[in-house]
Design an enzyme around this catalytic site. Structure first.
Site, PDB file in Angstrom:
ATOM      1  N   SER A 146       0.192 -49.714  31.123  1.00 59.81           N
ATOM      2  CA  SER A 146      -0.713 -48.910  29.313  1.00 59.81           C
ATOM      3  C   SER A 146      -0.358 -48.197  28.817  1.00 59.81           C
ATOM      4  CB  SER A 146      -2.111 -47.895  30.061  1.00 59.81           C
ATOM      5  OG  SER A 146      -2.170 -47.020  29.113  1.00 59.81           O
ATOM      6  N   TYR A 159      -4.297 -40.108  34.795  1.00 64.44           N
ATOM      7  CA  TYR A 159      -4.558 -42.447  34.300  1.00 64.44           C
ATOM      8  C   TYR A 159      -2.455 -41.605  33.799  1.00 64.44           C
ATOM      9  CZ  TYR A 159      -5.434 -46.069  31.803  1.00 64.44           C
ATOM     10  OH  TYR A 159      -5.602 -46.787  31.199  1.00 64.44           O
TER      11      TYR A 159
HETATM   12  P1  NDP Z   1     -13.417 -51.457  33.261  1.00 63.16           P
HETATM   13  O1  NDP Z   1     -14.287 -49.687  33.203  1.00 63.16           O
HETATM   14  O2  NDP Z   1     -14.201 -52.353  31.889  1.00 63.16           O
HETATM   15  O3  NDP Z   1     -13.390 -52.825  34.440  1.00 63.16           O
HETATM   16  C1  NDP Z   1     -12.841 -51.956  35.716  1.00 63.16           C
HETATM   17  C2  NDP Z   1     -13.182 -52.657  36.564  1.00 63.16           C
HETATM   18  O4  NDP Z   1     -12.430 -52.276  37.516  1.00 63.16           O
HETATM   19  C3  NDP Z   1     -14.096 -53.163  37.082  1.00 63.16           C
HETATM   20  O5  NDP Z   1     -14.601 -54.777  37.782  1.00 63.16           O
HETATM   21  C4  NDP Z   1     -14.533 -52.340  38.460  1.00 63.16           C
HETATM   22  O6  NDP Z   1     -15.517 -53.084  39.245  1.00 63.16           O
HETATM   23  C5  NDP Z   1     -13.228 -52.187  38.493  1.00 63.16           C
HETATM   24  N1  NDP Z   1     -13.565 -51.299  39.759  1.00 63.16           N
HETATM   25  C6  NDP Z   1     -12.691 -50.005  39.310  1.00 63.16           C
HETATM   26  N2  NDP Z   1     -12.857 -49.817  40.694  1.00 63.16           N
HETATM   27  C7  NDP Z   1     -12.499 -49.943  41.329  1.00 63.16           C
HETATM   28  C8  NDP Z   1     -12.566 -49.854  42.701  1.00 63.16           C
HETATM   29  N3  NDP Z   1     -11.802 -49.129  43.944  1.00 63.16           N
HETATM   30  N4  NDP Z   1     -11.628 -50.978  43.539  1.00 63.16           N
HETATM   31  C9  NDP Z   1     -12.317 -52.250  43.141  1.00 63.16           C
HETATM   32  N5  NDP Z   1     -12.579 -52.288  41.646  1.00 63.16           N
HETATM   33  C10 NDP Z   1     -12.374 -51.535  40.769  1.00 63.16           C
HETATM   34  O7  NDP Z   1     -11.812 -51.152  32.697  1.00 63.16           O
HETATM   35  P2  NDP Z   1     -10.306 -51.814  31.789  1.00 63.16           P
HETATM   36  O8  NDP Z   1     -11.801 -53.392  31.561  1.00 63.16           O
HETATM   37  O9  NDP Z   1     -11.177 -51.564  30.552  1.00 63.16           O
HETATM   38  O10 NDP Z   1      -9.290 -51.256  32.270  1.00 63.16           O
HETATM   39  C11 NDP Z   1      -8.613 -52.885  33.227  1.00 63.16           C
HETATM   40  C12 NDP Z   1      -6.878 -52.197  33.943  1.00 63.16           C
HETATM   41  O11 NDP Z   1      -6.762 -52.258  32.220  1.00 63.16           O
HETATM   42  C13 NDP Z   1      -7.306 -50.884  34.306  1.00 63.16           C
HETATM   43  O12 NDP Z   1      -6.001 -50.608  34.963  1.00 63.16           O
HETATM   44  C14 NDP Z   1      -7.220 -50.084  32.719  1.00 63.16           C
HETATM   45  O13 NDP Z   1      -6.477 -48.796  33.524  1.00 63.16           O
HETATM   46  C15 NDP Z   1      -6.154 -50.754  31.976  1.00 63.16           C
HETATM   47  N6  NDP Z   1      -6.491 -51.084  30.759  1.00 63.16           N
HETATM   48  C16 NDP Z   1      -6.995 -50.435  30.327  1.00 63.16           C
HETATM   49  C17 NDP Z   1      -7.148 -50.225  28.144  1.00 63.16           C
HETATM   50  C18 NDP Z   1      -8.280 -50.646  28.071  1.00 63.16           C
HETATM   51  O14 NDP Z   1      -8.071 -50.082  26.342  1.00 63.16           O
HETATM   52  N7  NDP Z   1      -9.754 -50.758  27.456  1.00 63.16           N
HETATM   53  C19 NDP Z   1      -5.996 -50.193  27.845  1.00 63.16           C
HETATM   54  C20 NDP Z   1      -4.870 -49.748  28.964  1.00 63.16           C
HETATM   55  C21 NDP Z   1      -5.080 -49.891  30.437  1.00 63.16           C
HETATM   56  P3  NDP Z   1     -17.004 -52.556  38.959  1.00 63.16           P
HETATM   57  O15 NDP Z   1     -17.843 -53.492  38.418  1.00 63.16           O
HETATM   58  O16 NDP Z   1     -17.814 -52.994  40.715  1.00 63.16           O
HETATM   59  O17 NDP Z   1     -16.928 -50.729  39.028  1.00 63.16           O
END
Ligand code: NDP
Length: 255
Positions: A146, A159
């Site tokens: 990130s 985070y």
């Molecule tokens: P979302 O909240 O949209 O989606 C998160 C995903 O992670 C979901 O599929 C969720 O599954 C899954 N998840 C969460 N916890 C667990 C767990 N313990 N075990 C398995 N699956 C899990 O997040 P984003 O798509 O926005 O983010 C994805 C990644 O990108 C993260 O690492 C985030 O930090 C990173 N990121 C995001 C940015 C942004 O602007 N959005 C910017 C920079 C980095 P379920 O549906 O089952 O809850």
């Protein structure tokens, strides 16, 4: 030299946290490049819905519901892959959560939960994947960092620490696993339109701040990360190790 540098036909990619958001976009990009993808998440219904939707687009999709912070569940998922002859050649450590609270009010349990989900999970799933990749002498690991891999921001300390750790975990993986034919690299997305940022997107002041602070003057769309993940997953990056590429509309490059 093959001209199909970006072709992932015959490869299997596990993308953690791919039921929605960036993970889904990574999975769709890898599938579009020819890979079979294994979707992961905790919510099984949402996972199956995403799998069905991707299959209807003609993609080859499997699912593996498990919590990336649960060591027993992670090990058991890889044992199930082994038993079914599924070789994970590409791993995207994407699952993550956000939790916003000033540090002076932050409970240790919330600190730990964010570190476990965003950082320890990448070690854990990475270790299980790399054991098998090392035996085969090949593999691609793509960790998701990130802008907070470089820069701190108030209210998101755990985070920030986890994502800074992701950058260094990528280098630690390189130090130990590059000689085994595994390339570990990372992607650092900027502010992207996903559920994680729902509250920020709905806040006019924050929205204006993102647009003013980002040279591209807009939020990123998840599908705009597909090219970077395909590059790191493919033969095109076979001599690229330990790097983090920021796909952020230029935000990290300017003051
Ligand atoms: P979302 O909240 O949209 O989606 C998160 C995903 O992670 C979901 O599929 C969720 O599954 C899954 N998840 C969460 N916890 C667990 C767990 N313990 N075990 C398995 N699956 C899990 O997040 P984003 O798509 O926005 O983010 C994805 C990644 O990108 C993260 O690492 C985030 O930090 C990173 N990121 C995001 C940015 C942004 O602007 N959005 C910017 C920079 C980095 P379920 O549906 O089952 O809850």
């Amino acid at each position: 030299m093959s001209i199909k540098l970006f072709d992932l036909t015959g490869k299997t990619a596990l993308v953690t946290g791919s039921s929605r958001g960036l993970g889904r976009a990574f999975a769709e990009g890898l599938a579009a490049a020819g890979a079979r993808v294994i979707l992961n998440g905790i919510d099984e219904a949402r996972l199956e819905e995403t799998a069905a939707s991707m299959r209807s687009s003609g993609f080859d999709v499997l699912t593996a519901a498990f919590d990336v912070t649960d060591e027993t569940a992670v090990i058991s998922a890889f044992e199930t892959f082994d038993a079914n002859g599924i070789e994970v050649g590409i791993l995207v450590n994407n699952a993550g959560i956000q939790f916003r609270k000033p540090m002076l009010e932050l409970a240790t349990s919330d600190w730990q939960r964010v570190i476990d989900t965003n950082l320890t999970s990448a070690f854990l799933v990475g270790r299980e994947a790399a054991k098998r990749m090392a035996e085969r002498g090949a593999g691609k690991i793509i960790n998701v960092g990130s802008l907070t891999s470089e820069l701190a921001r108030a209210t998101v300390a755990p985070y920030t620490v986890a994502k800074g750790g992701i950058k260094m975990l990528t280098k630690a993986m390189t130090a130990e696993w590059a000689e085994k034919g595994i390339q570990a690299n990372a992607i650092g997305p900027g502010y992207m339109i996903t559920d994680m940022n729902e509250a920020l997107l709905a806040n006019p002041e924050f929205d204006a701040w993102v647009k003013a602070r980002t040279p591209a003057r807009r939020w990123g769309r998840p599908e705009e990360l597909a090219g970077t993940v395909i590059y790191f997953a493919s033969a095109a990056s076979d001599y690229v190790n330990g790097q983090i590429v920021y796909a952020d509309g230029g935000m990290i490059s300017v003051l």
